[in-house]
Write a protein that holds these residues in place. Structure first.
Motif, PDB file in Angstrom:
ATOM      1  N   SER A 209      23.604 -29.904  -6.409  1.00 37.53           N
ATOM      2  CA  SER A 209      24.894 -29.662  -5.903  1.00 37.53           C
ATOM      3  C   SER A 209      24.614 -28.613  -4.419  1.00 37.53           C
ATOM      4  N   ARG A 210      25.705 -28.632  -3.791  1.00 39.99           N
ATOM      5  CA  ARG A 210      25.663 -28.304  -2.434  1.00 39.99           C
ATOM      6  C   ARG A 210      25.616 -26.801  -2.392  1.00 39.99           C
ATOM      7  N   ASP A 211      24.928 -26.200  -1.381  1.00 38.38           N
ATOM      8  CA  ASP A 211      24.701 -24.549  -1.137  1.00 38.38           C
ATOM      9  C   ASP A 211      25.839 -24.242  -0.261  1.00 38.38           C
ATOM     10  N   HIS A 212      26.071 -23.029  -0.722  1.00 35.93           N
ATOM     11  CA  HIS A 212      27.063 -22.223   0.111  1.00 35.93           C
ATOM     12  C   HIS A 212      26.414 -20.935   0.729  1.00 35.93           C
ATOM     13  N   VAL A 213      26.538 -20.685   1.972  1.00 40.22           N
ATOM     14  CA  VAL A 213      26.179 -19.695   2.678  1.00 40.22           C
ATOM     15  C   VAL A 213      27.144 -19.072   3.608  1.00 40.22           C
ATOM     16  N   SER A 214      27.403 -17.727   3.369  1.00 42.37           N
ATOM     17  CA  SER A 214      28.372 -16.929   4.280  1.00 42.37           C
ATOM     18  C   SER A 214      27.620 -16.273   5.159  1.00 42.37           C
ATOM     19  N   VAL A 215      28.261 -15.716   6.426  1.00 45.46           N
ATOM     20  CA  VAL A 215      27.730 -14.894   7.315  1.00 45.46           C
ATOM     21  C   VAL A 215      28.959 -13.853   7.425  1.00 45.46           C
ATOM     22  N   LEU A 216      28.452 -12.536   7.224  1.00 47.41           N
ATOM     23  CA  LEU A 216      29.436 -11.501   7.592  1.00 47.41           C
ATOM     24  C   LEU A 216      28.941 -10.906   8.960  1.00 47.41           C
ATOM     25  N   ALA A 250      18.948  -9.525  11.898  1.00 48.75           N
ATOM     26  CA  ALA A 250      19.925  -9.935  10.834  1.00 48.75           C
ATOM     27  C   ALA A 250      19.464  -9.240   9.499  1.00 48.75           C
ATOM     28  N   LEU A 251      20.575  -9.279   8.739  1.00 46.41           N
ATOM     29  CA  LEU A 251      20.079  -8.500   7.290  1.00 46.41           C
ATOM     30  C   LEU A 251      20.397 -10.068   6.372  1.00 46.41           C
ATOM     31  N   TYR A 252      19.867 -10.125   5.325  1.00 50.89           N
ATOM     32  CA  TYR A 252      19.974 -11.003   4.394  1.00 50.89           C
ATOM     33  C   TYR A 252      20.002 -10.644   2.845  1.00 50.89           C
ATOM     34  N   GLY A 253      20.775 -11.441   2.129  1.00 49.48           N
ATOM     35  CA  GLY A 253      21.174 -10.959   0.687  1.00 49.48           C
ATOM     36  C   GLY A 253      21.680 -12.458  -0.066  1.00 49.48           C
ATOM     37  N   TRP A 254      21.885 -12.186  -1.191  1.00 44.61           N
ATOM     38  CA  TRP A 254      22.299 -13.318  -2.137  1.00 44.61           C
ATOM     39  C   TRP A 254      23.275 -13.055  -2.960  1.00 44.61           C
ATOM     40  N   SER A 255      23.884 -13.890  -3.395  1.00 44.45           N
ATOM     41  CA  SER A 255      25.030 -13.908  -4.768  1.00 44.45           C
ATOM     42  C   SER A 255      24.981 -15.095  -5.654  1.00 44.45           C
ATOM     43  N   ASP A 256      25.704 -15.097  -6.540  1.00 45.51           N
ATOM     44  CA  ASP A 256      25.940 -16.263  -7.335  1.00 45.51           C
ATOM     45  C   ASP A 256      26.756 -17.338  -6.582  1.00 45.51           C
ATOM     46  N   SER A 257      27.817 -16.645  -5.859  1.00 38.27           N
ATOM     47  CA  SER A 257      28.729 -17.599  -5.203  1.00 38.27           C
ATOM     48  C   SER A 257      28.242 -17.676  -3.527  1.00 38.27           C
TER      49      SER A 257
END
Length: 433
Positions: A209-216, A250-257
């Protein structure tokens, strides 16, 4: 045939209800010597045993009967005050949110107790205790989903609230103290390959599946930034190179979505924003709190650090978010150009999870340059945030509430004798600062 016990219950006379006021008057009569406990109990309609307990001192006058409250009266007052603060700053609370905040208070005081959240019984008792302050009312009419036109009333309310806050804290000429944070997403896919027609007949892409990355991202109205918060879906990339290759600090994190949630927003605010924000106070932070609900710790820390949290109306970010108004478009165009992919859409990019931070570092540098700073400032101007100007929002984007059907949902209404201000789903009393 009904049992004898059932018939006894039906025929049993219900106990007469009594009030604390009646108990207090009966207690005064007994202590003055004008009545005995028995006489006062009969005259004022209160239980003799309960009156006797108060006369002897076994029970403190005014104390509530029954089981102890799950959270103390002082914490309950704090909860109501907190709800008022939220409503004054554009965060209308629903029943579920208030129960969640109350549960957080309980967990903080009972760390060793296995507990999920407060239930319906607590909510009903809370409403009864706070009936003078809290009522339930239908939410204002809203339009579900982002549309071309948004409610004019919601935009008007937001600018009234913004103007009140800015004037109360003397921020009209302080662009470096007015911040906007916003999230943008990148859908990562496989790189495209060119094959001969004969070879492509038997070609099948690898599963996955494709991965999703968000940037705040977070910038102030002067064009200065807080280093970005990069959020991966499901897990971090393997190794630690993604940190060394990414934007500085930069700060890094992860979530299920792969999107910001309440816990990640708390991590960003407490460990990143407060650390790297200017020391001048107060600071105003404008964001879409409906997508990333804030929790109790964030609000408490914001009040302690003199940071004003201001929530945008739901479904209005495309006309009220300064970063949406220009910077994010430029960043994604530059991101695609660095990949050399002329066929990409504005959200799908042929780059792997491990490579993302390295490519985004080059992209983010655009925002730090003179042209990027100009675009950020222009975004604040176009949205009417700074300089404060309600009339920059075109009437073509707005629609009256009379033109849309209602979508009713229960919400809280907090009231007091100081007057009422309506903000979103919550009606709050008192000053709006």
């Amino acid at each position: 045939m009904p049992s004898r016990n059932h018939l006894d219950k039906i025929g049993r006379k219900k106990k007469k209800k009594w009030t604390e006021d009646a108990m207090e008057r009966a207690l005064i009569e007994v202590k003055s010597g004008r009545c005995t406990v028995r006489q006062a109990a009969k005259e004022f309609g209160v239980p003799k045993s309960s009156l006797g307990d108060r006369v002897s001192g076994r029970v403190t006058p005014g104390s509530r009967s029954g089981p102890a409250q799950l959270i103390t009266s002082a914490d309950e007052e704090l909860l109501v005050e907190f709800s008022l603060y939220m409503s004054r700053h554009g965060f209308p609370l629903t029943k579920q949110q208030l129960v969640s905040f109350a549960s957080s208070i309980y967990k903080r005081q009972h760390r060793r107790v296995a507990f999920s959240k407060l239930g319906q019984t607590w909510w009903l008792n809370f409403r009864k205790r706070q009936e003078k302050n809290i009522t339930i009312q239908p939410a204002d009419n809203v339009v579900r989903g982002r549309t071309v036109s948004v409610r004019k009333e919601a935009v008007d309310q937001f600018f009234h609230l913004l103007r009140t806050v800015v004037d109360a804290h003397k921020l009209r000429d302080k662009p470096h103290q007015i911040f906007n944070c916003n999230e943008t997403g990148f859908q990562l896919g496989r790189k495209r390959v060119t094959l001969p027609k004969s070879a492509s007949l038997g070609y099948k892409p690898a599963p996955g599946s494709r991965d999703h990355v968000s940037v705040l991202a977070c910038f102030n109205a002067a064009g200065e930034d807080i280093p970005p918060f990069i959020i991966y879906s499901k897990a971090y990339p393997g190794g630690v190179c993604y940190k060394t290759q990414g934007p500085p600090n930069a700060l890094y994190g992860w979530s299920d979505s792969g999107c910001v949630n309440s816990d990640l927003f708390k991590k960003w605010f407490l460990k990143h924003f407060l650390v790297r924000a200017p020391k001048e106070r107060p600071l105003l932070l404008i964001f879409d709190g409906h997508r990333s609900p804030v929790n109790l710790e964030v609000v408490e820390s914001a009040r302690k650090e003199d940071v004003i949290l201001l929530c945008l109306p739901p479904h209005c970010s495309h006309i009220l978010q300064p970063l949406d108004a220009g910077l994010f478009v430029v960043l994604k165009q530059h991101f695609a150009s660095l990949l050399g992919d002329d066929h990409t859409t504005d959200t799908h990019f042929a780059v792997s999870k491990k490579e993302f931070s390295g490519v985004f570092k080059g992209t983010y540098q655009v925002a730090k340059e003179e042209e990027g700073v100009r675009i950020v400032k222009e975004g604040f101007r176009k949205c009417g945030i700074y300089p404060l100007n309600h009339f920059t929002i075109s009437d073509g984007h707005l629609i009256s509430a009379h033109s849309i059907g209602p979508v009713a949902a229960p919400s809280l209404s907090l009231s007091s004798s100081q007057g009422v201000h309506t903000v979103g789903d919550l009606t709050a009393a008192g000053p709006s600062s």
